[in-house]
Design an enzyme around this catalytic site. Sequence first.
Site, PDB file in Angstrom:
ATOM      1  CE  LYS A  14      22.166  35.572  13.945  1.00 50.46           C
ATOM      2  NZ  LYS A  14      21.639  37.078  14.412  1.00 50.46           N
ATOM      3  CD  GLN A  58      23.053  39.277  17.000  1.00 49.99           C
ATOM      4  OE1 GLN A  58      23.285  38.481  15.993  1.00 49.99           O
ATOM      5  NE2 GLN A  58      22.159  38.494  17.923  1.00 49.99           N
ATOM      6  CG  ASP A  81      20.227  41.672  11.694  1.00 51.76           C
ATOM      7  OD1 ASP A  81      19.776  40.636  11.289  1.00 51.76           O
ATOM      8  OD2 ASP A  81      20.961  42.270  11.631  1.00 51.76           O
TER       9      ASP A  81
HETATM   10  N1  GUN Z   1      18.811  40.054  18.156  1.00 49.20           N
HETATM   11  C1  GUN Z   1      17.629  39.847  18.354  1.00 49.20           C
HETATM   12  N2  GUN Z   1      16.991  39.532  17.185  1.00 49.20           N
HETATM   13  C2  GUN Z   1      18.544  39.908  15.757  1.00 49.20           C
HETATM   14  C3  GUN Z   1      18.604  39.439  14.799  1.00 49.20           C
HETATM   15  O1  GUN Z   1      17.352  39.338  13.908  1.00 49.20           O
HETATM   16  N3  GUN Z   1      19.431  40.486  14.031  1.00 49.20           N
HETATM   17  C4  GUN Z   1      20.455  41.329  14.553  1.00 49.20           C
HETATM   18  N4  GUN Z   1      21.991  41.885  14.089  1.00 49.20           N
HETATM   19  N5  GUN Z   1      20.401  40.521  16.187  1.00 49.20           N
HETATM   20  C5  GUN Z   1      19.366  40.496  16.810  1.00 49.20           C
END
Ligand code: GUN
Length: 245
Positions: A14, A58, A81
Amino acid sequence: MGDNPASRVYVNNKKKACEECGFKSEEFALPEETTEEELLSLIDTLNKRDDIDGILCQLPLPCHINEEKVLLAIDYSKDVDAFHPVNVGKIMIGNFDFLPCTPAGVMELIKLTGIEVSGKECVVIGRSNIVGKPQAMLLLHANGTVTVCHSRTKDLASVTKRADILIAAVGKANFVTADMVKTGAVVIDVGMNRLDGKLCGDVKFDEVSSVASAITPVPGGVGPMTIAMLMKNTLKACKLHNNLN
Ligand code: GUN
């Protein structure tokens, strides 16, 4: 928070995508023993900072942290998100600013096949808040006839075999086999599993690819799309905060 190796990879990807897009990103890598109060206090600071347009926490979080409370604490106008209940509700209604990244990425991939979702039998395996449930909603918005399967579904193969569009979001390596797939179906694999140290999806790619008309690989299928959609949401958040629309 903590040192989940998968999270480390996702966060690095990311950050790299932000750099490629010319977005400034800041990482706060909190140790496992950080308290919920400390995490909420950091979120509060970021909510108030004018130079921050998007916030992402996350997941998964360590067991002593209430995930629901944390997601609720993020300013929903910075929730790139789309996990905040306000954004989840907006998606349900169909009047949203942000779409959840993985389901939105899946919709883009389906669009690229040239296959129209409208009127199609769409089957989602998995009912998580991050993928299964919002995926079903996006397919419904696109006028698909949607079925959501889960661990209690009886005779799963008879349901998945109906699917023109089959989305696997189970979290079990090689779960979907060729006998569960209709000839010519579009198969999207959201799984991200480790088998003997190797990354693999929920779909047994080698055998299902000979039945499907289109199929996504793991890695290199849905994963990069999730990140692309995160960048899209971040740009949208920036535009919203700066009245650039
Ligand atoms: N953990 C697994 N997939 C995701 C996601 O799309 N966003 C976040 N913040 N954590 C995750």
